[in-house]
Design an enzyme around this catalytic site. Structure first.
Site, mmCIF file in Angstrom:
data_model
loop_
_atom_site.group_PDB
_atom_site.id
_atom_site.type_symbol
_atom_site.label_atom_id
_atom_site.label_comp_id
_atom_site.label_asym_id
_atom_site.label_seq_id
_atom_site.Cartn_x
_atom_site.Cartn_y
_atom_site.Cartn_z
ATOM 1 N N CYS A 78 0.787 -1.234 0.000
ATOM 2 C CA CYS A 78 0.000 0.000 0.000
ATOM 3 C C CYS A 78 0.816 1.279 0.000
ATOM 4 O O CYS A 78 0.268 2.355 -0.173
ATOM 5 C CB CYS A 78 -0.939 0.016 1.200
ATOM 6 S SG CYS A 78 -0.048 0.333 2.729
ATOM 7 N N CYS A 81 2.961 1.726 5.549
ATOM 8 C CA CYS A 81 3.925 1.215 6.532
ATOM 9 C C CYS A 81 5.134 0.587 5.849
ATOM 10 O O CYS A 81 5.003 -0.026 4.792
ATOM 11 C CB CYS A 81 3.271 0.133 7.390
ATOM 12 S SG CYS A 81 1.890 0.713 8.370
ATOM 13 N N CYS A 158 -7.398 0.237 7.202
ATOM 14 C CA CYS A 158 -5.995 0.541 7.484
ATOM 15 C C CYS A 158 -5.789 0.520 8.989
ATOM 16 O O CYS A 158 -6.492 1.206 9.729
ATOM 17 C CB CYS A 158 -5.633 1.912 6.904
ATOM 18 S SG CYS A 158 -4.023 2.474 7.466
ATOM 19 N N GLN A 281 -1.688 18.265 13.473
ATOM 20 C CA GLN A 281 -0.844 17.098 13.763
ATOM 21 C C GLN A 281 -1.687 15.827 13.714
ATOM 22 O O GLN A 281 -2.756 15.784 14.328
ATOM 23 C CB GLN A 281 -0.221 17.247 15.155
ATOM 24 C CG GLN A 281 0.652 18.481 15.303
ATOM 25 C CD GLN A 281 2.030 18.309 14.692
ATOM 26 O OE1 GLN A 281 2.394 17.246 14.194
ATOM 27 N NE2 GLN A 281 2.814 19.380 14.694
ATOM 28 N N TYR A 309 5.890 28.938 11.278
ATOM 29 C CA TYR A 309 5.239 27.761 10.678
ATOM 30 C C TYR A 309 4.183 27.254 11.676
ATOM 31 O O TYR A 309 4.167 26.083 12.048
ATOM 32 C CB TYR A 309 6.246 26.652 10.362
ATOM 33 C CG TYR A 309 7.441 27.088 9.565
ATOM 34 C CD1 TYR A 309 7.417 27.045 8.175
ATOM 35 C CD2 TYR A 309 8.613 27.548 10.187
ATOM 36 C CE1 TYR A 309 8.525 27.439 7.422
ATOM 37 C CE2 TYR A 309 9.708 27.945 9.444
ATOM 38 C CZ TYR A 309 9.657 27.889 8.060
ATOM 39 O OH TYR A 309 10.758 28.278 7.339
ATOM 40 N N ASP A 378 8.863 25.179 13.234
ATOM 41 C CA ASP A 378 8.272 23.855 12.965
ATOM 42 C C ASP A 378 7.985 23.728 11.468
ATOM 43 O O ASP A 378 6.827 23.703 11.046
ATOM 44 C CB ASP A 378 6.979 23.710 13.791
ATOM 45 C CG ASP A 378 6.334 22.341 13.644
ATOM 46 O OD1 ASP A 378 6.959 21.430 13.058
ATOM 47 O OD2 ASP A 378 5.195 22.173 14.118
ATOM 48 N N CYS A 405 9.821 17.096 11.140
ATOM 49 C CA CYS A 405 9.405 15.739 10.750
ATOM 50 C C CYS A 405 10.443 15.143 9.802
ATOM 51 O O CYS A 405 10.188 14.110 9.196
ATOM 52 C CB CYS A 405 8.026 15.770 10.111
ATOM 53 S SG CYS A 405 7.910 16.932 8.757
HETATM 54 N N1 SAH Z 1 3.244 24.186 14.083
HETATM 55 C C1 SAH Z 1 2.051 23.671 13.485
HETATM 56 C C2 SAH Z 1 2.195 23.341 12.006
HETATM 57 C C3 SAH Z 1 3.421 22.591 11.585
HETATM 58 S S1 SAH Z 1 3.417 21.976 9.926
HETATM 59 C C4 SAH Z 1 1.526 22.496 14.273
HETATM 60 O O1 SAH Z 1 2.209 21.947 15.132
HETATM 61 O O2 SAH Z 1 0.373 22.092 14.025
HETATM 62 C C5 SAH Z 1 4.231 23.216 9.035
HETATM 63 C C6 SAH Z 1 3.389 24.433 8.734
HETATM 64 O O3 SAH Z 1 4.190 25.339 7.969
HETATM 65 C C7 SAH Z 1 2.135 24.164 7.887
HETATM 66 O O4 SAH Z 1 1.033 24.723 8.555
HETATM 67 C C8 SAH Z 1 2.427 24.895 6.561
HETATM 68 O O5 SAH Z 1 1.259 25.445 5.982
HETATM 69 C C9 SAH Z 1 3.377 25.990 7.006
HETATM 70 N N2 SAH Z 1 4.295 26.524 5.993
HETATM 71 C C10 SAH Z 1 4.839 25.878 4.935
HETATM 72 N N3 SAH Z 1 5.717 26.681 4.298
HETATM 73 C C11 SAH Z 1 5.737 27.855 4.969
HETATM 74 C C12 SAH Z 1 6.459 29.076 4.793
HETATM 75 N N4 SAH Z 1 7.330 29.230 3.801
HETATM 76 N N5 SAH Z 1 6.260 30.065 5.683
HETATM 77 C C13 SAH Z 1 5.372 29.927 6.703
HETATM 78 N N6 SAH Z 1 4.655 28.788 6.913
HETATM 79 C C14 SAH Z 1 4.834 27.773 6.059
#
Ligand code: SAH
Length: 458
Positions: A78, A81, A158, A281, A309, A378, A405
């Protein structure tokens, strides 16, 4: 010299960051998916390159001590995993090693490594499902794309998803057949139904059903109404229109078919609403553990926090009540809207959210004279990159907390920050995506000037 279709005996000695086993044969690395370190295999060579080769298992001559029986009918097919055949405790060991390897080899950094954050529920932990629609014998099926392909592997249940998702998807495929909704074809670009996307609030149980279609059809309203009646947990149903010839799942236009467009859940005790397009998340309890670790690293009491982010604002909001002020930055407008409303819903009045690119926003905030003490970063898998790192470091904040991640890009970015005056002090791996090769990490970087002051004080 190895050649295609050779059968060799191979001992697997390690795992790659993609979760494939690796052994050495005649000085060559041989990658064998779904093998485990310690396996002795008969392996068929599928492809030979100049210094490495790919193979597949013909026979397990003697299994690794880490192996466990497989429990999923589509495992290996799939595209989801890749570590299900390895015990959970061994998965944790390999993920911790992968984070260690990334920081020491790619980043050339020597931080303290804290023990990996575990996932308390290695199965059924996801709160989000996305499945492409296909056709088999005239009926609609949903499944997953096979590895590196757009061939749909039907999947009834799944093991990473809540059981209710499987029940909803099963009914959705029956209803789309009943209403003669045609499946979209990537070859002919005709048809309508493309994907189903479900999201569930871990604590609230609220479910958002999002149907992705190339065109709007009246039958989607009846479909959504019947599903919401049969599954009362569905509090919102949305039709997302994506007419483009693209791999991106969601299109621009969204039509609410039933209820409200966002789901409401709780994270770290805060009420949060998230729009279908906002990042959320996918493993709530493990994300909460990661946020708690990030808060511990941030020591944000009385500080100005910049949350870059920030998505729907969840990390910053989990720290805001102790902080002097919170500024969040996010590029997706719906998520910024959620973040603002989430702050208000939790009575947080010291927060501001900006819709912009992180690096651009850093520049703008500096020109406005902002001085964050702690910056939370993040980024998505590609990392923040050098240009944004330079903008971020230019604030001269006391410390940076990175959540990532992708340990490879995190290690690379931390190496940039090292050159820009930040020492990578602590790294903690976290297992959010059990049974897959993905691993998260949380990193504490301290400003070197700040470290200097501390040592002067002592
Ligand atoms: N901190 C959040 C989201 C993390 S995921 C949490 O824990 O839920 C990363 C995030 O970065 C996403 O929401 C995505 O839309 C945003 N993102 C991606 N590229 C970006 C950029 N260039 N500038 C600002 N945000 C961005």
């Amino acid at each position: 010299m190895l050649k295609k279709n050779d059968i060799i005996t191979l001992e697997i000695t390690s795992l790659t960051s993609e979760g494939s086993g690796v052994g050495r044969y005649d000085g060559m690395a041989v990658f064998v998916p779904f093998s485990a370190p310690g396996d002795k295999l008969k392996c068929r060579i599928l492809k030979v390159k100049s210094s490495y080769a790919y193979g597949k298992i013909e026979e397990i001559v003697s299994p690794s001590a880490d192996r466990v029986p497989q429990d999923c009918p589509v495992y290996g097919k799939c595209g989801g995993c890749s570590l299900r055949h390895i015990s959970y405790s061994a998965q944790l060991k390999y993920k911790q090693q992968a984070v260690y390897d990334a920081f020491t080899r790619i980043g050339k950094l020597t931080p303290e490594f804290l023990p990996i954050i575990e996932n308390d529920s290695p199965d059924r932990y996801r709160n989000k499902l996305q499945m492409p629609a296909g056709e088999r014998d005239g009926s609609t099926v949903f499944g997953f794309y096979a590895f590196h392909s757009h061939r749909i592997i039907p999947c009834d249940d799944c093991r990473l998803q809540p059981e209710i998702f499987s029940a909803i998807v099963k009914r959705l495929s029956a209803l789309t057949d009943e209403y003669n909704i045609p499946v979209y074809s990537e070859e002919t670009k005709r048809g309508a139904l493309r994907h189903v996307y479900l999201r569930k609030g871990h604590y609230s149980g609220e479910i958002c059903l999002c149907i992705v279609s190339a065109v709007d059809l009246p039958a989607y309203r009846k479909t959504a109404a019947r599903l919401a009646e049969e599954f009362p947990a569905i509090t919102s149903a949305v039709l997302n229109i994506n007419p483009d010839d693209t791999n991106v799942i969601l299109g621009e236009q969204e039509i609410t078919l039933y209820g409200k467009p966002d789901i409401t859940d709780t994270m770290c005790g805060r009420t949060v609403s998230v729009a279908p397009k906002a990042f959320y998340q996918v493993n709530t309890p493990t994300a909460e553990k990661i946020y708690r670790q990030a808060a511990e690293f941030a020591r944000a009491e009385g500080k100005v926090i910049l949350d870059l982010y920030c998505g729907a604002g969840t990390i910053g909001l989990s720290m805001a009540d102790r902080a002097k002020k919170l500024i969040g930055v996010e590029i997706i407008p719906d998520a910024v809207e959620n973040a603002r409303r989430n702050a208000a819903a939790n009575g947080i009045t010291n927060a501001e959210f900006i819709c912009a690119d992180a690096g651009e926003a850093a520049k703008l905030l500096r020109s406005r004279g902002e001085h964050p003490d702690v910056i939370v970063i993040d980024p998505p898998r590609k990392g923040c990159g050098q240009a944004a790192a330079e903008q971020i470091a230019a604030f001269g904040a006391e410390r940076l907390v990175m959540i990532s991640c992708n340990p490879a890009t995190a290690a690379r970015d931390c190496a940039y920050f090292e050159q820009l005056g930040y020492k990578t002090e602590k790294v903690r791996a976290a297992d959010m995506f059990s049974h897959t090769a993905h691993v998260e990490c949380v990193v504490l970087m301290e400003g070197k000037n700040n470290l200097g002051e501390k040592s002067n004080e002592s």
